[in-house]
Enzyme design. Sequence first.
Site, mmCIF file in Angstrom:
data_model
loop_
_atom_site.group_PDB
_atom_site.id
_atom_site.type_symbol
_atom_site.label_atom_id
_atom_site.label_comp_id
_atom_site.label_asym_id
_atom_site.label_seq_id
_atom_site.Cartn_x
_atom_site.Cartn_y
_atom_site.Cartn_z
ATOM 1 N N ILE A 182 -9.482 4.130 3.348
ATOM 2 C CA ILE A 182 -8.098 4.213 3.847
ATOM 3 C C ILE A 182 -7.621 5.670 3.796
ATOM 4 O O ILE A 182 -7.013 6.175 4.749
ATOM 5 C CB ILE A 182 -7.160 3.285 3.045
ATOM 6 N N THR A 234 -5.487 5.932 -4.241
ATOM 7 C CA THR A 234 -6.577 5.518 -5.121
ATOM 8 C C THR A 234 -6.403 4.067 -5.599
ATOM 9 O O THR A 234 -5.268 3.630 -5.776
ATOM 10 C CB THR A 234 -6.643 6.485 -6.334
ATOM 11 N N SER A 290 -0.887 2.606 -2.479
ATOM 12 C CA SER A 290 -2.022 2.073 -3.243
ATOM 13 C C SER A 290 -1.575 0.955 -4.172
ATOM 14 O O SER A 290 -1.460 -0.198 -3.758
ATOM 15 C CB SER A 290 -2.696 3.208 -4.021
ATOM 16 N N ARG A 291 -1.256 1.300 -5.400
ATOM 17 C CA ARG A 291 -0.706 0.347 -6.358
ATOM 18 C C ARG A 291 0.416 1.031 -7.127
ATOM 19 O O ARG A 291 0.302 2.205 -7.499
ATOM 20 C CB ARG A 291 -1.784 -0.131 -7.345
ATOM 21 N N ASP A 342 5.282 1.679 -0.670
ATOM 22 C CA ASP A 342 4.932 0.318 -0.227
ATOM 23 C C ASP A 342 4.659 -0.571 -1.430
ATOM 24 O O ASP A 342 4.535 -1.782 -1.292
ATOM 25 C CB ASP A 342 3.690 0.384 0.684
ATOM 26 N N GLU A 387 6.223 -6.299 -8.662
ATOM 27 C CA GLU A 387 6.429 -6.824 -7.300
ATOM 28 C C GLU A 387 6.635 -8.326 -7.341
ATOM 29 O O GLU A 387 5.955 -9.000 -8.109
ATOM 30 C CB GLU A 387 5.213 -6.491 -6.424
ATOM 31 N N HIS A 447 5.269 -4.073 0.248
ATOM 32 C CA HIS A 447 3.810 -4.166 0.172
ATOM 33 C C HIS A 447 3.221 -4.758 1.468
ATOM 34 O O HIS A 447 2.693 -5.876 1.471
ATOM 35 C CB HIS A 447 3.377 -5.010 -1.045
ATOM 36 N N ILE A 448 3.335 -3.974 2.530
ATOM 37 C CA ILE A 448 2.904 -4.469 3.853
ATOM 38 C C ILE A 448 1.671 -3.756 4.387
ATOM 39 O O ILE A 448 1.360 -3.874 5.578
ATOM 40 C CB ILE A 448 4.021 -4.323 4.903
ATOM 41 N N GLY A 449 0.989 -2.993 3.526
ATOM 42 C CA GLY A 449 -0.149 -2.191 3.990
ATOM 43 C C GLY A 449 -1.014 -2.886 5.038
ATOM 44 O O GLY A 449 -1.270 -2.356 6.117
ATOM 45 N N SER A 450 -1.451 -4.088 4.740
ATOM 46 C CA SER A 450 -2.378 -4.784 5.647
ATOM 47 C C SER A 450 -1.686 -5.871 6.467
ATOM 48 O O SER A 450 -2.346 -6.651 7.148
ATOM 49 C CB SER A 450 -3.496 -5.427 4.814
HETATM 50 C C1 DGY Z 1 -4.989 -4.909 -0.534
HETATM 51 O O1 DGY Z 1 -5.703 -5.500 0.269
HETATM 52 O O2 DGY Z 1 -5.351 -4.593 -1.666
HETATM 53 C C2 DGY Z 1 -3.611 -4.622 -0.069
HETATM 54 O O3 DGY Z 1 -2.867 -3.943 -1.003
HETATM 55 C C3 DGY Z 1 -2.956 -5.927 0.274
HETATM 56 O O4 DGY Z 1 -1.948 -5.717 1.195
#
Ligand code: DGY
Length: 319
Positions: free
Chosen positions: A156, A208, A236-237, A261, A266, A285-288
């Site tokens: 990513i 990371t 990330s986290r 994000d 959460e 938390h919408i990354g994916s």
């Molecule tokens: C993941 O896949 O780890 C993402 O954070 C989920 O959206």
Amino acid sequence: MKDKIVVYRKLPNDLLNYLQNHFEVRYFPNLDEHSYTQFLNELTDAHGLLGASLKIDQEILNLAPNLKIISNISVGYDNLDLPELKRRGILATNTPGVLTETTADAVFSLVLATARRIPELDHFVRSGNWSASIEEELFGVDVHHKTIGIIGMGGIGQEVAKRAHLGFDMQVLYHSRTRKQEVEEKLGATYCSLDELLSQSHFVCVMTPYTPETDKLIRERELQLMRSDAILINGSRGKNIDEGALIKALKQKWILGAGLDVYEVEPIKEDNPLLTLQNVVTLPHIGSATKETRYKMAKLAIENIEKGLNGQTPPNLIK
Ligand code: DGY
């Protein structure tokens, strides 16, 4: 007899049907405090778990003595107690690859939204405040030709670097466990120490995975090293950043802003001070979280669990 799978994430209908045709399925599309006890009861004779985010620790595992595999519908697997799973001989899988570009898009949207103050100005327009050309106090900052520092140059991170370099003519700095020769050659990325990256970048992107080594990687000291016109992005986290220190940095203007994000807790609590700060853009938390990518993730997670339960090696076994 069919193996039993407990699902705790909403699945597309066709994938759910497929799963139900091949396994005995218990389905918890919206796991909450009302359904949680029922969910725990179903673990007793479960062979597989399919879902995301839920913390899988000794307590849960003690309730699932027949478990053979946990299939995470995510690339991150910091919710899993891997040593304990290994000790019990339970397989664990994740869904890398299929979400790489989508997550990089989301991260880059945070870069742009924070730099150009998009949510704040959208609110400005909707609230009827746009009566004349906006004044300097509402101006954003440029993204193009600036320096972006990427912490964690995995898949990513590399896609973020690609967008930054090829799309926005940015200079890319990175800090990672290993040097990435190819990224350096293709995208002109420069490897540097974390401190150098922090002090030189206009945009610092934390990419990371979360591990004991990255816990609160960014604290007061690191935030103080950053430029006063820098923007911190976390895709990330949440726990990779000391949130208390970040709030202090944003309030005291050590840095210009943050695009987030992910959070320490959460969903974020209503009284989290981050939500009161103008110089922060927050996403849930919408990354994916696109239709196409979440579908691919669910499909891959099903392939993983199916292979694992059929005695084959799942394609994304976490070692
Ligand atoms: C993941 O896949 O780890 C993402 O954070 C989920 O959206």
